[in-house]
Design a protein around this motif. Structure first.
Motif, PDB file in Angstrom:
ATOM      1  N   VAL A 181       1.199  -1.306   0.043  1.00  0.00           N
ATOM      2  CA  VAL A 181      -0.156   0.468   0.171  1.00  0.00           C
ATOM      3  C   VAL A 181       0.351   1.351  -0.032  1.00  0.00           C
TER       4      VAL A 181
ATOM      5  N   ASN B 197       2.540   2.832  -3.454  1.00  0.00           N
ATOM      6  CA  ASN B 197       1.628   2.700  -3.830  1.00  0.00           C
ATOM      7  C   ASN B 197       0.453   3.975  -3.507  1.00  0.00           C
TER       8      ASN B 197
ATOM      9  N   HIS C  73       0.933  -6.634  -4.988  1.00  0.00           N
ATOM     10  CA  HIS C  73       1.768  -6.036  -5.536  1.00  0.00           C
ATOM     11  C   HIS C  73       1.344  -5.607  -7.142  1.00  0.00           C
ATOM     12  N   ASP C  74       1.637  -6.803  -7.484  1.00  0.00           N
ATOM     13  CA  ASP C  74       1.333  -6.149  -9.376  1.00  0.00           C
ATOM     14  C   ASP C  74      -0.455  -6.278  -9.001  1.00  0.00           C
ATOM     15  N   ILE C  75      -1.174  -6.888  -8.773  1.00  0.00           N
ATOM     16  CA  ILE C  75      -2.263  -5.983  -8.826  1.00  0.00           C
ATOM     17  C   ILE C  75      -2.689  -4.536  -8.318  1.00  0.00           C
ATOM     18  N   VAL C  76      -2.234  -4.819  -7.334  1.00  0.00           N
ATOM     19  CA  VAL C  76      -2.133  -3.183  -6.864  1.00  0.00           C
ATOM     20  C   VAL C  76      -1.773  -1.936  -7.766  1.00  0.00           C
ATOM     21  N   SER C  77      -0.610  -2.659  -8.006  1.00  0.00           N
ATOM     22  CA  SER C  77       0.477  -1.511  -8.697  1.00  0.00           C
ATOM     23  C   SER C  77      -0.626  -1.242 -10.346  1.00  0.00           C
ATOM     24  N   GLY C  78      -0.283  -2.234 -10.375  1.00  0.00           N
ATOM     25  CA  GLY C  78      -0.599  -2.506 -12.151  1.00  0.00           C
ATOM     26  C   GLY C  78      -0.341  -3.115 -13.145  1.00  0.00           C
ATOM     27  N   GLU C  79       0.337  -3.674 -13.117  1.00  0.00           N
ATOM     28  CA  GLU C  79       1.727  -4.294 -13.713  1.00  0.00           C
ATOM     29  C   GLU C  79       1.227  -5.487 -14.382  1.00  0.00           C
TER      30      GLU C  79
ATOM     31  N   ARG D 166      -8.725  -7.468 -10.492  1.00  0.00           N
ATOM     32  CA  ARG D 166      -7.655  -5.881  -9.838  1.00  0.00           C
ATOM     33  C   ARG D 166      -8.643  -4.951  -9.402  1.00  0.00           C
TER      34      ARG D 166
ATOM     35  N   ILE E 259      -8.678  -3.558  -5.788  1.00  0.00           N
ATOM     36  CA  ILE E 259      -8.560  -1.632  -5.938  1.00  0.00           C
ATOM     37  C   ILE E 259     -10.075  -1.521  -5.056  1.00  0.00           C
TER      38      ILE E 259
ATOM     39  N   ARG F 124      -1.058   5.573  -6.736  1.00  0.00           N
ATOM     40  CA  ARG F 124       0.277   5.791  -7.988  1.00  0.00           C
ATOM     41  C   ARG F 124       1.109   5.458  -7.750  1.00  0.00           C
ATOM     42  N   ALA F 125       1.033   4.313  -8.823  1.00  0.00           N
ATOM     43  CA  ALA F 125       2.420   3.390  -8.913  1.00  0.00           C
ATOM     44  C   ALA F 125       3.556   4.441 -10.267  1.00  0.00           C
TER      45      ALA F 125
ATOM     46  N   TYR G 261      -7.707   3.878 -18.262  1.00  0.00           N
ATOM     47  CA  TYR G 261      -7.452   2.346 -19.648  1.00  0.00           C
ATOM     48  C   TYR G 261      -8.186   1.260 -18.491  1.00  0.00           C
TER      49      TYR G 261
ATOM     50  N   TRP H 120      -8.037   3.050 -13.067  1.00  0.00           N
ATOM     51  CA  TRP H 120      -6.810   3.372 -13.177  1.00  0.00           C
ATOM     52  C   TRP H 120      -6.405   3.767 -14.622  1.00  0.00           C
TER      53      TRP H 120
END
Lengths: 175, 343
Positions: free
Chosen positions: A27, A30, A73-79, B44, B48, B131-132, B167, B175
Motif C-alpha cells: 500500500v 502505491n 503488488h502486481d495487482i495494486v500497481s497495475g503491472e 484487479r 482496488i 500512484r504507481a 484504461y 486506473w
C-alpha cells in the motif's frame, strides 16, 4: 513465553504481523504521495518485511506469503500479473539458499545483505519484464529503484526489528 | 534466548518443497497473464475497490507529511514567491479578459456561420488515491469508477493539461495510464501547422514524438494538443510543448503528474450538439433594429462571382509604389489607388 508473541494467547494475531507488514508495504509503495518526485521510482517497501522475516522467521514468511505479497503488488500497481510475484519468489529462493550467510551479517553488512536481495529482485523483475514484453527495457529505472530501496531499508529495519522483538519473537525451537 | 536477545532462525529444508511449487505457480501466472491479459482485470478492480478505504486512509497522513516537509523549504522563499505570484496574477487577469472577449467573438462567428459547435464534454472530478511510480510502469488510481460514469478510454486532465487516460474501471475506482508510461500512445496535433503525430511514453518525464511525417521540422515551444483522431479522445486538449532532444522531439508536459491530486475525467462519448436554428431576431441586422433584406431572385444569386483566392504579394522595397492593377469588380465600384500619404 512472552517472546513467542506479545499477544500471549492471541498468537495468531502476532504471527500475521509479517504478512500484514508486507501488505502494508504494498500500500505504501502505491500511495499517491511521492517524497522523491517522478525522477525516482517508489521504493520496494514490500520487499523489506519479506527479506527480514524470511531470515528471522521463515515459518511466518513462507514462499507462499512472498508469492502472495508479490502478486498483490502486481495487482495494486497495475503491472501484468505474476511479474513481481515471480521476482519475490526468486529473491526468496536466493535468501533461503544463502540464509546462513545473510543471517550472519550485522551492521553495515546487514544493509549490504538486503541490497544484494534487492539487486536480485530488481534484476529478476527487469529480466522477466523484458521477456514479457520482448523488448529490452532501459535499466536506469531499475538502478534507481534498487538504490532508493536499499537506502530506505536502514530506517525501516529499525521498525521491523522493534515489531519483531515486541510482538513476533523468535522461533520456539531456538529456546 | 535467556539473555533477552533474539536469534536468527537457521532452520532450512522445510520451505524447499513449497518454494518449488510456488516458483512453478509464479511462472504459470506470468504465462497466463501474457496469454489472457484481461483475465485479471476483474480481480484487479475488485481488489482496488476493496482496498479503496485503505488507500484513502493512507493518503491523508502522507499528504499532510508531504505538505509539512514541503513547507519547510518554502518558508525561505515566501517573499519572492509572493512577488512572483502577484505578477503572474496580473498577467493572468489580462489573459482572462482577452479570453472572455475572444470567446464571445467566437460564439458570434459560430452563430453567423451556423457552425456545428464542439461536442459538449461532461466531466467527473476524482481524487488520486494511488500512484504507481515504478521503473516500467506509471499509473494512477482514482476514486471514481463505473458508478460515477467513468469508462475506459476517457481522458484525464488536471487544471493545466492532460495527464493520461482511463484504461480500467472498477465500481468505485479507475486506473489511469499516464502519458509518460511505456504503453501510452496518443494521437496528437502540433501547432501551428497542425502536424499530426503519435506521442508515446518511454517512462521518462517527457514523452517522445513518433510517426511524424517525413521532412517535418518542428519548432521548440510549439504547443501539442490531442488531435482527436480515432475518436478516442476529444480534440484540442492541451498536453505540452515541443522540446528538441538530439534528433528526436519530446513533449514537456503542462501537467505535473507527481503533484496532481484532483483531476477530471472527461467524457467524450456524448453525441455532438446540433446548432440552434437561427431565428430572425438573432440575425445581426434585425437585432440592430433594421428590416431584414429581401430575398434576392434566383437569377441574381447565380451570377455572383466567386471570390478569387488570395495571392501572396512579396513586400515592396522602400520608396517603390505598387503598380496599379485594374479591378475586376463592378464598373461603378470606387477604385482607390492613392496611398494615404498622397492626399
Amino acid at each position: 513465553m512472552e517472546r513467542l508473541g506479545g499477544f500471549g494467547s492471541n498468537r495468531v494475531a502476532s504471527n500475521v504481523i509479517p504478512v500484514l507488514f508486507g501488505l502494508f508495504g504494498v500500500v505504501i509503495t502505491n500511495v499517491p504521495i511521492s517524497a522523491f518526485g517522478s525522477w525516482i521510482p517508489a521504493p520496494m517497501y514490500a520487499l523489506m518485511p519479506v527479506y527480514y522475516w524470511c531470515l528471522v522467521r521463515p515459518d511466518l514468511m513462507t514462499p507462499g506469503w512472498a508469492f502472495l505479497i508479490g502478486f498483490i503488488h502486481d495487482i495494486v500497481s497495475g503491472e501484468p500479473p505474476g511479474l513481481w510475484a515471480a521476482s519475490f519468489v526468486a529473491t526468496y529462493a536466493i535468501i533461503d539458499k544463502q540464509r546462513d550467510a545473510f543471517a550472519g551479517l550485522s551492521g553495515f553488512g546487514a544493509i549490504l545483505g538486503f541490497a544484494t536481495a534487492t539487486l536480485v529482485a530488481c534484476s529478476a523483475h527487469y529480466v522477466i519484464f523484458s521477456l514479457y514484453h520482448w523488448h529490452l527495457m532501459p535499466v536506469t529505472g531499475s538502478i534507481k529503484e534498487f538504490a532508493v530501496t536499499s537506502i530506505l531499508y536502514i530506517p525501516v529495519v529499525v521498525v521491523l526489528a522493534y515489531m519483531h522483538r515486541r510482538f513476533v519473537g523468535p522461533l520456539r525451537s531456538e529456546f | 534466548m535467556g539473555n533477552g536477545s533474539w536469534k536468527i532462525s537457521r532452520s532450512r529444508g522445510r520451505a524447499h518443497l513449497p518454494l518449488t511449487v510456488v516458483a512453478v505457480l509464479a511462472i504459470f501466472l506470468v504465462l497466463l497473464g501474457k496469454a489472457q491479459s484481461s483475465l485479471f482485470d476483474r480481480a484487479r478492480t475488485g481488489v482496488i475497490d476493496w482496498m479503496q478505504p485503505a488507500l484513502e486512509a493512507s493518503r491523508t497522513p502522507m499528504e499532510t507529511m508531504g505538505r509539512w516537509m514541503g513547507s519547510i523549504g518554502n518558508i525561505f522563499w515566501v517573499y519572492q514567491e509572493n512577488l512572483k505570484l502577484k505578477e503572474e496574477n496580473a498577467r493572468l487577469k489580462q489573459w482572462h479578459n482577452t479570453a472572455q472577449v475572444l470567446t464571445e467573438r467566437l460564439k458570434r462567428y459560430q452563430l453567423l456561420l451556423n457552425a456545428v459547435p464542439d461536442p459538449a464534454l461532461s466531466s467527473v472530478v476524482a481524487r488520486v488515491i494511488g500512484r504507481a511510480n515504478h521503473p516500467f510502469l506509471q499509473t494512477m488510481i482514482l476514486d471514481a469508477g463505473k458508478s460515477h460514469g467513468a469508462k475506459p478510454g476517457q481522458a484525464v486532465v488536471d487544471q493545466r493539461g492532460m495527464i493520461g487516460r482511463v484504461y480500467l474501471t472498477g465500481e468505485h475506482t479507475s486506473w489511469v495510464i499516464l502519458l509518460t508510461d511505456l504503453n501510452s500512445r496518443i494521437p496528437v496535433s502540433i501547432e501551428p501547422n497542425t502536424d499530426q503525430a503519435i506521442m508515446s511514453g518511454d517512462n521518462s518525464p517527457m514523452p517522445l514524438i513518433e510517426t511524424l511525417a517525413r521532412g517535418v521540422e518542428l519548432k521548440p515551444d510549439s504547443q501539442v494538443v490531442t488531435s482527436g483522431d480515432g475518436d478516442i479522445l476529444p480534440a484540442g486538449i492541451p498536453i505540452g510543448v515541443i522540446v528538441k532532444d538530439g534528433s528526436h522531439y519530446r513533449v514537456a508536459l503542462f501537467a505535473d503528474q507527481t503533484t496532481a491530486q484532483d483531476v477530471e475525467i472527461v467524457d467524450f462519448k456524448q453525441k455532438p450538439e446540433h446548432p440552434p436554428s437561427v431565428g430572425q431576431q438573432e440575425l445581426p441586422v434585425t437585432a440592430a433594429g433594421l428590416a431584414p433584406a429581401a430575398p434576392q431572385p434566383q437569377a441574381a444569386t447565380s451570377q455572383v462571382m466567386p471570390v478569387p483566392p488570395p495571392v501572396y504579394k512579396p513586400p515592396l522595397p522602400p520608396g517603390q509604389k505598387p503598380a496599379v492593377v485594374p479591378q475586376q469588380g463592378p464598373a461603378n465600384a470606387p477604385v482607390n489607388n492613392a496611398e494615404p500619404g498622397d492626399q
